[in-house]
Design a protein around this motif. Structure first.
Motif, PDB file in Angstrom:
ATOM      1  N   THR A  39       0.853  -1.377  -0.127  1.00  0.00           N
ATOM      2  CA  THR A  39       0.063  -0.153  -0.105  1.00  0.00           C
ATOM      3  C   THR A  39       0.801   1.319   0.124  1.00  0.00           C
ATOM      4  OG1 THR A  39      -0.349  -0.190   2.601  1.00  0.00           O
ATOM      5  CG2 THR A  39      -2.016  -1.219   1.084  1.00  0.00           C
ATOM      6  N   PRO A  40       1.343   1.753  -1.096  1.00  0.00           N
ATOM      7  CA  PRO A  40       2.364   3.056  -1.263  1.00  0.00           C
ATOM      8  C   PRO A  40       1.434   4.199  -0.376  1.00  0.00           C
ATOM      9  CG  PRO A  40       1.968   2.158  -3.291  1.00  0.00           C
ATOM     10  CD  PRO A  40       0.745   1.236  -2.648  1.00  0.00           C
ATOM     11  N   HIS A  41       0.317   4.264  -0.537  1.00  0.00           N
ATOM     12  CA  HIS A  41      -0.262   5.541   0.243  1.00  0.00           C
ATOM     13  C   HIS A  41      -0.461   5.353   1.725  1.00  0.00           C
ATOM     14  CE1 HIS A  41      -3.392   2.435  -0.330  1.00  0.00           C
ATOM     15  NE2 HIS A  41      -3.858   3.065   0.967  1.00  0.00           N
ATOM     16  N   ASN A  42       0.104   4.524   2.173  1.00  0.00           N
ATOM     17  CA  ASN A  42      -0.071   3.973   3.765  1.00  0.00           C
ATOM     18  C   ASN A  42       1.522   3.776   4.234  1.00  0.00           C
ATOM     19  OD1 ASN A  42      -0.632   3.825   6.367  1.00  0.00           O
ATOM     20  ND2 ASN A  42      -1.518   1.569   6.154  1.00  0.00           N
ATOM     21  N   GLY A  43       2.520   4.497   3.705  1.00  0.00           N
ATOM     22  CA  GLY A  43       3.745   4.217   4.318  1.00  0.00           C
ATOM     23  C   GLY A  43       4.404   3.241   3.422  1.00  0.00           C
ATOM     24  N   CYS A  44       4.099   2.988   2.340  1.00  0.00           N
ATOM     25  CA  CYS A  44       4.676   1.960   1.589  1.00  0.00           C
ATOM     26  C   CYS A  44       4.732   0.723   2.362  1.00  0.00           C
ATOM     27  CB  CYS A  44       5.995   2.387   1.049  1.00  0.00           C
ATOM     28  SG  CYS A  44       6.654   1.470  -0.569  1.00  0.00           S
ATOM     29  N   ARG A  45       3.969   0.222   2.868  1.00  0.00           N
ATOM     30  CA  ARG A  45       4.142  -0.948   3.828  1.00  0.00           C
ATOM     31  C   ARG A  45       3.646  -2.123   2.855  1.00  0.00           C
ATOM     32  NH1 ARG A  45       1.948   0.257   9.093  1.00  0.00           N
ATOM     33  NH2 ARG A  45       2.093   2.272   8.316  1.00  0.00           N
TER      34      ARG A  45
ATOM     35  N   LEU B  74       1.485 -11.913   7.890  1.00  0.00           N
ATOM     36  CA  LEU B  74       1.434 -10.442   8.461  1.00  0.00           C
ATOM     37  C   LEU B  74       0.388 -10.046   9.217  1.00  0.00           C
ATOM     38  CD1 LEU B  74       3.452  -8.437   5.881  1.00  0.00           C
ATOM     39  CD2 LEU B  74       4.427  -9.521   7.914  1.00  0.00           C
ATOM     40  N   ARG B  75       0.357  -9.407  10.525  1.00  0.00           N
ATOM     41  CA  ARG B  75      -0.976  -9.208  11.295  1.00  0.00           C
ATOM     42  C   ARG B  75      -1.538  -7.958  10.371  1.00  0.00           C
ATOM     43  NH1 ARG B  75      -1.313  -6.145  17.076  1.00  0.00           N
ATOM     44  NH2 ARG B  75      -3.548  -6.062  17.105  1.00  0.00           N
ATOM     45  N   GLN B  76      -2.719  -8.166  10.350  1.00  0.00           N
ATOM     46  CA  GLN B  76      -3.439  -7.092   9.357  1.00  0.00           C
ATOM     47  C   GLN B  76      -4.081  -5.861  10.152  1.00  0.00           C
ATOM     48  OE1 GLN B  76      -4.281  -8.053   5.751  1.00  0.00           O
ATOM     49  NE2 GLN B  76      -2.336  -8.929   6.956  1.00  0.00           N
ATOM     50  N   GLY B  77      -4.252  -4.823   9.252  1.00  0.00           N
ATOM     51  CA  GLY B  77      -4.710  -3.697  10.051  1.00  0.00           C
ATOM     52  C   GLY B  77      -3.675  -2.507   9.595  1.00  0.00           C
ATOM     53  N   GLU B  78      -4.017  -1.286   9.421  1.00  0.00           N
ATOM     54  CA  GLU B  78      -3.452  -0.317   8.636  1.00  0.00           C
ATOM     55  C   GLU B  78      -2.162   0.026   9.354  1.00  0.00           C
ATOM     56  OE1 GLU B  78      -6.096   3.634  10.471  1.00  0.00           O
ATOM     57  OE2 GLU B  78      -6.353   3.168   8.471  1.00  0.00           O
ATOM     58  N   ARG B  79      -1.968  -0.190  10.703  1.00  0.00           N
ATOM     59  CA  ARG B  79      -0.875   0.318  11.461  1.00  0.00           C
ATOM     60  C   ARG B  79       0.207  -0.829  11.388  1.00  0.00           C
ATOM     61  NH1 ARG B  79      -1.543   0.089  16.575  1.00  0.00           N
ATOM     62  NH2 ARG B  79       0.051   1.169  17.224  1.00  0.00           N
TER      63      ARG B  79
ATOM     64  N   HIS C  10       9.702  10.589  23.096  1.00  0.00           N
ATOM     65  CA  HIS C  10      10.584  10.262  22.138  1.00  0.00           C
ATOM     66  C   HIS C  10       9.741  10.287  20.627  1.00  0.00           C
ATOM     67  CE1 HIS C  10      13.186   9.056  25.269  1.00  0.00           C
ATOM     68  NE2 HIS C  10      12.533   7.849  25.482  1.00  0.00           N
ATOM     69  N   ALA C  11      10.617  10.393  19.732  1.00  0.00           N
ATOM     70  CA  ALA C  11      10.271  10.089  18.194  1.00  0.00           C
ATOM     71  C   ALA C  11      10.603   8.729  18.013  1.00  0.00           C
ATOM     72  CB  ALA C  11      10.861  11.328  17.304  1.00  0.00           C
ATOM     73  N   ILE C  12       9.536   8.378  17.117  1.00  0.00           N
ATOM     74  CA  ILE C  12       9.926   6.703  16.873  1.00  0.00           C
ATOM     75  C   ILE C  12       9.409   6.466  15.405  1.00  0.00           C
ATOM     76  CG2 ILE C  12       7.427   6.113  17.162  1.00  0.00           C
ATOM     77  CD1 ILE C  12       8.497   3.795  18.825  1.00  0.00           C
ATOM     78  N   HIS C  13      10.284   5.700  14.914  1.00  0.00           N
ATOM     79  CA  HIS C  13      10.082   4.994  13.832  1.00  0.00           C
ATOM     80  C   HIS C  13      10.143   5.801  12.398  1.00  0.00           C
ATOM     81  CE1 HIS C  13       9.726   1.706  16.107  1.00  0.00           C
ATOM     82  NE2 HIS C  13       8.425   1.731  16.253  1.00  0.00           N
ATOM     83  N   GLY C  14      10.762   7.085  12.530  1.00  0.00           N
ATOM     84  CA  GLY C  14      10.631   7.643  11.095  1.00  0.00           C
ATOM     85  C   GLY C  14       9.532   8.245  10.571  1.00  0.00           C
ATOM     86  N   THR C  15       9.606   8.739   9.213  1.00  0.00           N
ATOM     87  CA  THR C  15       8.558   9.723   8.719  1.00  0.00           C
ATOM     88  C   THR C  15       8.007   8.848   7.467  1.00  0.00           C
ATOM     89  OG1 THR C  15       9.930  10.746   7.172  1.00  0.00           O
ATOM     90  CG2 THR C  15       9.690  11.853   9.128  1.00  0.00           C
ATOM     91  N   GLY C  16       8.781   7.980   6.963  1.00  0.00           N
ATOM     92  CA  GLY C  16       8.268   7.112   5.963  1.00  0.00           C
ATOM     93  C   GLY C  16       6.814   6.245   6.047  1.00  0.00           C
ATOM     94  N   ARG C  17       6.556   5.695   7.270  1.00  0.00           N
ATOM     95  CA  ARG C  17       5.421   5.148   7.311  1.00  0.00           C
ATOM     96  C   ARG C  17       4.181   5.956   7.577  1.00  0.00           C
ATOM     97  NH1 ARG C  17       4.571   3.752  13.913  1.00  0.00           N
ATOM     98  NH2 ARG C  17       5.296   5.940  14.484  1.00  0.00           N
ATOM     99  N   ASP C  18       4.277   7.341   7.665  1.00  0.00           N
ATOM    100  CA  ASP C  18       3.388   8.134   7.742  1.00  0.00           C
ATOM    101  C   ASP C  18       3.049   8.810   6.364  1.00  0.00           C
ATOM    102  OD1 ASP C  18       2.851   7.533  10.383  1.00  0.00           O
ATOM    103  OD2 ASP C  18       4.156   9.016  10.878  1.00  0.00           O
TER     104      ASP C  18
END
Length: 263
Positions: free
Chosen positions: A19-25, A37-42, A76-84
């Motif tokens: 899903t490129p629109h959702n952080g290219c996950r 893989l666990r399902q869900g937008e996160r 803290h800041a976590i996991h970068g910006t790419g996932r958002d």
């Protein structure tokens, strides 16, 4: 192809959805009908870029310049910006695809991130690249997969042999001390200097190996539904403790391969 469209790859009895629109996950990875893989937008598996895990109070230095990132996991800041971020599909065919996005606020430096996905009937290879056309900056890259704890009725086992474990402080950041690996459950970073090599086994169902040339892996298995095996180019808070400098002539590049076999 619009950013909102899913990209589907296939090889033999393996199906993968991005899903490129959702952080290219990677939203789904099905092997012989089993969803891994666990399902869900996160969830699924998302790239962590341009940093991995927690960055201490969202602050990091580039030379003498101090930067402040949004605290999306206070303090803290976590996991970068790419996932958002919504990524652009640069190329996609039956079993390979390439995606990009341009670094922008809240990351303070311009640059481009590329993710390549290559699927076969027995493996998935993911590659990340971070490049700059201007100022150099510290960065990290990695992946955060959420593997289903139970697949086809079998509960997963985790097998790996790290050389050390990063001692975790009360603030969830590495203290800088390396200790003997401790038994789980884990939300911890481990050192594997010969490269990440972790085996997940769902008995009588599937064996999956996560490998990478990088020496860092975070293992998280404190949730009932899923376990995470996260190869990274550096440890949590690595923007401060183990920075990898991206320069106009030296991008940050890393890869991981998942290889599976049916049991």
């Amino acid at each position: 192809m619009s950013m909102s469209e899913e990209v589907r790859l296939a090889a033999g009895d393996v199906e993968l959805t991005i899903t490129p629109h959702n952080g290219c996950r990677i939203a789904s990875l099905r092997v012989a009908g089993d969803e891994l893989l666990r399902q869900g937008e996160r969830y699924g598996c998302f790239p962590m870029v341009p940093w991995c895990g927690r960055t201490d109070r969202g602050r990091f230095l580039n030379g003498a310049t101090r930067h402040q990132l949004p605290l999306n996991a206070p303090p803290h800041a976590i996991h970068g910006t790419g996932r958002d971020t919504a990524w652009r599909t640069a190329r996609a065919d039956k079993a390979e695809a390439v995606f990009t996005y341009d670094l922008a606020d809240p990351w303070p430096y311009p640059g481009r991130v590329t993710q390549m996905v290559e699927l076969t009937d027995t493996s998935l290879t993911l590659r990340l690249g971070v490049e700059t056309y201007d100022d150099s900056f510290p960065a990290q890259a990695g992946w955060h997969p959420w593997f289903n704890r139970v697949v086809g009725g079998s509960a997963v086992g985790i097998d790996f042999a790290p050389e050390w474990q990063e001692e975790r402080g009360d603030d969830h950041l590495p203290t800088g001390r390396r200790v003997e690996p401790r038994p789980g459950p884990w939300d911890d970073c481990f050192g594997m200097p010969d490269g990440v090599d972790v085996t997940l086994t769902w008995p009588e169902r599937l064996e999956l190996k996560v490998t990478s040339r990088e020496p860092w892996v975070v293992v998280y298995d404190e949730q009932e539904a899923a376990v995470c095996v996260e190869p990274q180019s550096g440890p949590p808070n690595g923007l401060n403790t183990a920075p990898r400098l991206v320069t106009p002539i030296e991008p940050l590049e890393m890869a991981t391969t998942w290889t599976w076999r049916r049991l």
